[in-house]
Design a protein around this motif. Structure first.
Motif, PDB file in Angstrom:
ATOM      1  N   GLY A 144      41.459  34.723  47.071  1.00 28.01           N
ATOM      2  CA  GLY A 144      40.397  34.249  46.192  1.00 28.01           C
ATOM      3  C   GLY A 144      40.793  32.978  45.468  1.00 28.01           C
ATOM      4  O   GLY A 144      39.998  32.050  45.329  1.00 28.01           O
ATOM      5  N   LYS A 145      42.055  32.940  45.018  1.00 26.50           N
ATOM      6  CA  LYS A 145      42.537  31.748  44.316  1.00 26.50           C
ATOM      7  C   LYS A 145      42.551  30.536  45.239  1.00 26.50           C
ATOM      8  O   LYS A 145      42.189  29.429  44.852  1.00 26.50           O
ATOM      9  CB  LYS A 145      43.937  31.998  43.761  1.00 26.50           C
ATOM     10  N   GLN A 146      42.969  30.777  46.503  1.00 26.78           N
ATOM     11  CA  GLN A 146      43.002  29.670  47.464  1.00 26.78           C
ATOM     12  C   GLN A 146      41.602  29.111  47.709  1.00 26.78           C
ATOM     13  O   GLN A 146      41.409  27.896  47.821  1.00 26.78           O
ATOM     14  CB  GLN A 146      43.624  30.146  48.777  1.00 26.78           C
ATOM     15  N   LYS A 147      40.608  30.012  47.788  1.00 27.53           N
ATOM     16  CA  LYS A 147      39.229  29.555  47.992  1.00 27.53           C
ATOM     17  C   LYS A 147      38.751  28.736  46.806  1.00 27.53           C
ATOM     18  O   LYS A 147      38.103  27.701  46.960  1.00 27.53           O
ATOM     19  CB  LYS A 147      38.314  30.770  48.205  1.00 27.53           C
ATOM     20  N   ARG A 148      39.060  29.252  45.584  1.00 28.00           N
ATOM     21  CA  ARG A 148      38.617  28.521  44.388  1.00 28.00           C
ATOM     22  C   ARG A 148      39.285  27.143  44.304  1.00 28.00           C
ATOM     23  O   ARG A 148      38.646  26.152  43.971  1.00 28.00           O
ATOM     24  CB  ARG A 148      38.943  29.335  43.127  1.00 28.00           C
ATOM     25  N   ASP A 149      40.601  27.105  44.629  1.00 25.66           N
ATOM     26  CA  ASP A 149      41.313  25.826  44.605  1.00 25.66           C
ATOM     27  C   ASP A 149      40.735  24.852  45.626  1.00 25.66           C
ATOM     28  O   ASP A 149      40.611  23.644  45.367  1.00 25.66           O
ATOM     29  CB  ASP A 149      42.804  26.048  44.884  1.00 25.66           C
ATOM     30  N   ALA A 150      40.388  25.391  46.805  1.00 23.04           N
ATOM     31  CA  ALA A 150      39.815  24.542  47.857  1.00 23.04           C
ATOM     32  C   ALA A 150      38.487  23.960  47.410  1.00 23.04           C
ATOM     33  O   ALA A 150      38.194  22.775  47.641  1.00 23.04           O
ATOM     34  CB  ALA A 150      39.652  25.352  49.139  1.00 23.04           C
ATOM     35  N   LYS A 151      37.663  24.794  46.740  1.00 19.79           N
ATOM     36  CA  LYS A 151      36.375  24.299  46.249  1.00 19.79           C
ATOM     37  C   LYS A 151      36.559  23.236  45.177  1.00 19.79           C
ATOM     38  O   LYS A 151      35.838  22.253  45.125  1.00 19.79           O
ATOM     39  CB  LYS A 151      35.547  25.476  45.700  1.00 19.79           C
ATOM     40  N   LYS A 152      37.564  23.469  44.299  1.00 22.41           N
ATOM     41  CA  LYS A 152      37.847  22.469  43.262  1.00 22.41           C
ATOM     42  C   LYS A 152      38.238  21.138  43.881  1.00 22.41           C
ATOM     43  O   LYS A 152      37.817  20.075  43.445  1.00 22.41           O
ATOM     44  CB  LYS A 152      38.973  22.970  42.342  1.00 22.41           C
ATOM     45  N   VAL A 190      45.941  56.616  50.813  1.00 23.20           N
ATOM     46  CA  VAL A 190      46.650  55.335  50.954  1.00 23.20           C
ATOM     47  C   VAL A 190      47.701  55.214  49.868  1.00 23.20           C
ATOM     48  O   VAL A 190      47.402  55.423  48.695  1.00 23.20           O
ATOM     49  CB  VAL A 190      45.667  54.158  50.822  1.00 23.20           C
ATOM     50  N   PRO A 191      48.932  54.916  50.229  1.00 28.75           N
ATOM     51  CA  PRO A 191      49.986  54.797  49.204  1.00 28.75           C
ATOM     52  C   PRO A 191      49.626  53.719  48.184  1.00 28.75           C
ATOM     53  O   PRO A 191      48.989  52.720  48.505  1.00 28.75           O
ATOM     54  CB  PRO A 191      51.226  54.396  50.025  1.00 28.75           C
ATOM     55  N   GLU A 192      50.093  53.914  46.914  1.00 25.56           N
ATOM     56  CA  GLU A 192      49.778  52.965  45.839  1.00 25.56           C
ATOM     57  C   GLU A 192      50.334  51.576  46.112  1.00 25.56           C
ATOM     58  O   GLU A 192      49.730  50.569  45.801  1.00 25.56           O
ATOM     59  CB  GLU A 192      50.332  53.500  44.512  1.00 25.56           C
ATOM     60  N   THR A 193      51.536  51.510  46.715  1.00 27.39           N
ATOM     61  CA  THR A 193      52.140  50.201  46.985  1.00 27.39           C
ATOM     62  C   THR A 193      51.290  49.392  47.959  1.00 27.39           C
ATOM     63  O   THR A 193      51.161  48.166  47.841  1.00 27.39           O
ATOM     64  CB  THR A 193      53.544  50.383  47.578  1.00 27.39           C
ATOM     65  N   VAL A 194      50.695  50.091  48.939  1.00 29.78           N
ATOM     66  CA  VAL A 194      49.831  49.396  49.903  1.00 29.78           C
ATOM     67  C   VAL A 194      48.590  48.875  49.202  1.00 29.78           C
ATOM     68  O   VAL A 194      48.132  47.731  49.445  1.00 29.78           O
ATOM     69  CB  VAL A 194      49.463  50.341  51.051  1.00 29.78           C
ATOM     70  N   GLU A 195      48.037  49.683  48.299  1.00 29.32           N
ATOM     71  CA  GLU A 195      46.852  49.237  47.564  1.00 29.32           C
ATOM     72  C   GLU A 195      47.169  48.009  46.722  1.00 29.32           C
ATOM     73  O   GLU A 195      46.393  47.053  46.639  1.00 29.32           O
ATOM     74  CB  GLU A 195      46.353  50.369  46.663  1.00 29.32           C
ATOM     75  N   GLU A 196      48.363  48.022  46.065  1.00 29.11           N
ATOM     76  CA  GLU A 196      48.756  46.887  45.225  1.00 29.11           C
ATOM     77  C   GLU A 196      48.920  45.623  46.057  1.00 29.11           C
ATOM     78  O   GLU A 196      48.505  44.532  45.669  1.00 29.11           O
ATOM     79  CB  GLU A 196      50.069  47.214  44.505  1.00 29.11           C
ATOM     80  N   GLU A 197      49.543  45.778  47.259  1.00 27.42           N
ATOM     81  CA  GLU A 197      49.726  44.596  48.119  1.00 27.42           C
ATOM     82  C   GLU A 197      48.385  44.041  48.569  1.00 27.42           C
ATOM     83  O   GLU A 197      48.178  42.817  48.622  1.00 27.42           O
ATOM     84  CB  GLU A 197      50.574  44.988  49.338  1.00 27.42           C
ATOM     85  N   SER A 198      47.454  44.958  48.906  1.00 30.37           N
ATOM     86  CA  SER A 198      46.133  44.504  49.343  1.00 30.37           C
ATOM     87  C   SER A 198      45.419  43.764  48.218  1.00 30.37           C
ATOM     88  O   SER A 198      44.773  42.729  48.438  1.00 30.37           O
ATOM     89  CB  SER A 198      45.299  45.719  49.789  1.00 30.37           C
ATOM     90  N   ALA A 199      45.554  44.298  46.993  1.00 29.50           N
ATOM     91  CA  ALA A 199      44.907  43.655  45.843  1.00 29.50           C
ATOM     92  C   ALA A 199      45.506  42.276  45.586  1.00 29.50           C
ATOM     93  O   ALA A 199      44.800  41.312  45.287  1.00 29.50           O
ATOM     94  CB  ALA A 199      45.065  44.549  44.611  1.00 29.50           C
ATOM     95  N   THR A 200      46.849  42.205  45.738  1.00 36.01           N
ATOM     96  CA  THR A 200      47.520  40.911  45.526  1.00 36.01           C
ATOM     97  C   THR A 200      47.076  39.889  46.557  1.00 36.01           C
ATOM     98  O   THR A 200      46.811  38.717  46.252  1.00 36.01           O
ATOM     99  CB  THR A 200      49.046  41.095  45.604  1.00 36.01           C
ATOM    100  N   GLU A 201      46.985  40.334  47.822  1.00 40.72           N
ATOM    101  CA  GLU A 201      46.550  39.420  48.887  1.00 40.72           C
ATOM    102  C   GLU A 201      45.114  38.956  48.656  1.00 40.72           C
ATOM    103  O   GLU A 201      44.781  37.778  48.867  1.00 40.72           O
ATOM    104  CB  GLU A 201      46.661  40.127  50.237  1.00 40.72           C
ATOM    105  N   ALA A 202      44.283  39.890  48.202  1.00 38.55           N
ATOM    106  CA  ALA A 202      42.882  39.528  47.950  1.00 38.55           C
ATOM    107  C   ALA A 202      42.781  38.520  46.819  1.00 38.55           C
ATOM    108  O   ALA A 202      42.020  37.544  46.889  1.00 38.55           O
ATOM    109  CB  ALA A 202      42.083  40.795  47.610  1.00 38.55           C
ATOM    110  N   ALA A 203      43.601  38.755  45.768  1.00 33.13           N
ATOM    111  CA  ALA A 203      43.583  37.824  44.630  1.00 33.13           C
ATOM    112  C   ALA A 203      44.079  36.450  45.058  1.00 33.13           C
ATOM    113  O   ALA A 203      43.535  35.412  44.657  1.00 33.13           O
ATOM    114  CB  ALA A 203      44.461  38.371  43.502  1.00 33.13           C
ATOM    115  N   SER A 204      45.127  36.440  45.906  1.00 35.78           N
ATOM    116  CA  SER A 204      45.677  35.165  46.382  1.00 35.78           C
ATOM    117  C   SER A 204      44.666  34.413  47.240  1.00 35.78           C
ATOM    118  O   SER A 204      44.493  33.197  47.110  1.00 35.78           O
ATOM    119  CB  SER A 204      46.957  35.439  47.184  1.00 35.78           C
TER     120      SER A 204
END
Length: 293
Positions: A21-29, A5-19
């Motif tokens: 996760g942040k949305q879930k945490r904000d929703a819970k807050k 898997v190209p590194e750029t694809v991995e970085e995008e996937s990680a960014t989407e996952a982090a985003s």
């Protein structure tokens, strides 16, 4: 075919996952905050229902930083009454039991700091000095008119402070006592003359009530003129300094803009005869310009 898997694809996937996760945490807050708010309002409503006596306040709300609150509105608060309760007490109860975002200024609670000046039932008043029992319901609480609202009941005071500073509101003299520790005394009569003018607490209630100040942004206003009066009439300042103060006050937007409507005197929480002081400075200005040949 490569399975790497190209590194750029991995970085995008990680960014989407982090985003995500942040949305879930904000929703819970937000959910937790909403539950806390609902519980707080329910408890406050129960206290209000069980109280022997309550007062109904309609409080101005506005918050330019929150999209849902950018449209000005009035919120209703029913506050349990205790003997001696003031507008400031009621606002603090509403903030502590209903809505912690309710914003207003206050400091000393002894009617000497001037920070809690408000527009209550159509008149400028100090929140800490105004008794609920003296007002008719619903009690309408608004920010001071003729000033930009920062948030809820808080107005921008910068222009008011600029006008106060423009009259050089501090003592200036050319003659100091000979001894380093000697007092620079004034007569009892002179002290009585300026006594009331020294009571100004810079609350801006007079400025807010003045129709001339509302229409002329450069008008010095009653508070600044009163401050100038306090020093212009002090016998310890020299004649040259008095001359300088009169020149400031005689300007186009100085004392001559006052139309003697007495609104400033009526709303002053310290009972300073502002209009009287302005009229006396007008007389001084005339005498200052009289010439005899």
């Amino acid at each position: 075919m490569s399975t790497q898997v190209p590194e750029t694809v991995e970085e995008e996937s990680a960014t989407e996952a982090a985003s995500a996760g942040k949305q879930k945490r904000d929703a819970k807050k937000r959910e937790r905050a909403e539950r806390v708010q609902e519980q707080r309002e329910a408890e406050a409503a129960e206290k209000a229902r069980s109280a022997d006596d309550t007062y109904h306040l309609k409080v101005f709300r506005y918050d330019p930083e929150v999209p849902e609150k950018q449209e000005p509105r009035f919120d209703d608060f029913h506050v349990p009454y205790k003997q001696g309760m003031t507008i400031l007490d009621a606002l603090m109860w509403a903030r502590d039991h209903y809505d912690s975002s309710l914003t207003f200024r206050h400091s000393c609670r002894q009617a000497i700091c001037g920070s809690d000046a408000l527009f209550v039932n159509g008149s400028q008043r100090l929140g800490c000095k105004t008794q609920l029992s003296d007002l008719s319901e619903p009690i309408r609480v608004e920010p001071l008119p003729h000033s930009d609202v920062v948030k809820d009941l808080v107005v921008d005071m910068e222009h008011f402070y600029d006008q106060m500073e423009s009259v050089e509101p501090y003592f200036q003299t050319n003659s100091l006592p000979d001894g380093e520790l000697d007092e620079q005394r004034q007569t009892r009569e002179n002290r009585e003359k300026v006594k009331m003018s020294t009571r100004c607490i810079w609350c801006s209630a007079c400025m807010s009530s003045c129709n001339i100040a509302a229409g002329d942004n450069e008008y010095l206003g009653p508070a600044a003129i009163n401050k100038a009066y306090r020093f212009a009439m002090d016998e310890r300042e020299g004649e040259d300094m008095k001359q300088r103060r009169l020149e400031i006050l005689e300007q186009e937007h100085g004392v001559w803009r006052c139309q003697t409507q007495f609104s400033c005197t009526e709303v002053c929480p310290k009972d300073i005869p502002l209009t009287e002081h302005i009229q006396e400075l007008k007389r001084e200005a005339i005498k200052n310009n009289l010439k005899f040949w």
